[in-house]
Design an enzyme around this catalytic site. Sequence first.
Site, PDB file in Angstrom:
ATOM      1  N   ASN A 188       0.805  -1.228   0.000  1.00  0.00           N
ATOM      2  CA  ASN A 188       0.000   0.000   0.000  1.00  0.00           C
ATOM      3  C   ASN A 188       0.838   1.279   0.000  1.00  0.00           C
ATOM      4  OD1 ASN A 188       0.159  -1.589   2.548  1.00  0.00           O
ATOM      5  ND2 ASN A 188      -0.332   0.382   3.484  1.00  0.00           N
TER       6      ASN A 188
ATOM      7  N   CYS B 106      -3.368   5.044   8.156  1.00  0.00           N
ATOM      8  CA  CYS B 106      -3.347   4.624   9.565  1.00  0.00           C
ATOM      9  C   CYS B 106      -2.073   5.101  10.251  1.00  0.00           C
ATOM     10  CB  CYS B 106      -3.438   3.118   9.711  1.00  0.00           C
ATOM     11  SG  CYS B 106      -3.857   2.243   8.229  1.00  0.00           S
TER      12      CYS B 106
END
Length: 381
Positions: A148, A317
């Site tokens: 990611n 995150c």
Amino acid sequence: MAYFDNNSTTCPFPEVLEAVNTAMDSCWANPSSPHRSGGQVRVLMEKAREELSQSFNIDPQKLTFTSGATESNNAILSWIAHQPSFQGKTVLVSAIEHPSILEASRYIFDNHIELIPVNQEGVVELGQVEELLKIKKPAFLSLLAAHNETGVLQPWREVAQICRENGVWFHCDATQWVGKLELEGLELCSSFSFSAHKFGGPKGVGGLFSREPIAWMHGGGQEHESRGGTENFPSIEGMRVAWRQTCQSMPEKSVIDGGKKKFEGEIIRNIPGVKIIGERVPRLWNTSYLLLPRFDNLNWVSKLDKMNFSLSTGSACSTARLEPSGFAHAIGLTHEEGRRLVRASSWIETREQDWIGLADAFAHAHAELIEDQDRSGVISL
Ligand code: PMP
């Protein structure tokens, strides 16, 4: 606003908004209800399952709709943990998994987990995997398909094959792959996860394929007894439409690759000392992960934001935690280097001009950051 944070989330297609609204308006009945309205929703929901499964080349009965990849990843881990045949065995997890695998497996398996290291480019090496399988005799192995943060592609098809030959359950977090690259081979995984908001669909909906029937949410027996709870049909329908739109609007790889290549060329020319993580290995066509020569990444992101370019420092995150992600550590970057990483991630609608505009914005941001530093007299990172 030029949006370059598509690995965090993509903008929903207009067709998705329409499909979700229509479903909210006219398909709100409970798909488990015995009356005609419920039955209609059930039929449409199964149509969505069939359509997606066909693309994945899997049996629709083995695809469970979930609230997204975090749930799918947690689900497979907790199911594994409850299987008697897995008790006490090692769980192999790549060192660069998303936190929904890494943190969840630490929580669930405690000291039974073993990390598979990556090389300096952030790739898991097949020789290492074979060696670990031989020594550790694990029950389960997890490797994401595309990372990611860096977009670096992993040899997941080969690992799926090796695991198959060794009788090891192979889970693939395909969240960043699905919607960007060919799906071929996913059916060889023991299980895999994906998420609609990474390909123009709604947030809070995704899927989990599992070769064997599994269960993790116990309740009304929905989703073939895998996941109790009334299904979120409007979002599932939104995901179906997003998938269709993605397949229809994906331009040729050479076209979408071109803009990023130009951007990276410009960046290297304009910002001496910049490094592109994973430059020498295959990456997602949409992702460029920069190790900038100086200044904290939040300063870069904030400068670019003021120029109307939305980027991020890595995974959303880790931004919230203000800490470099575990990935930076896994490829041997120092804590300080981890604070100089900035990610640009495009998507289908991004044009070459947008990438060139972003390269110019970086050059301006660089000049301004130097000016700010000179004015304040403070030495920056
Ligand atoms: N895995 C990967 C590789 C991801 O990039 C993400 C999203 N950042 C997730 C899992 C979690 O997905 P979701 O937001 O659907 O829970």
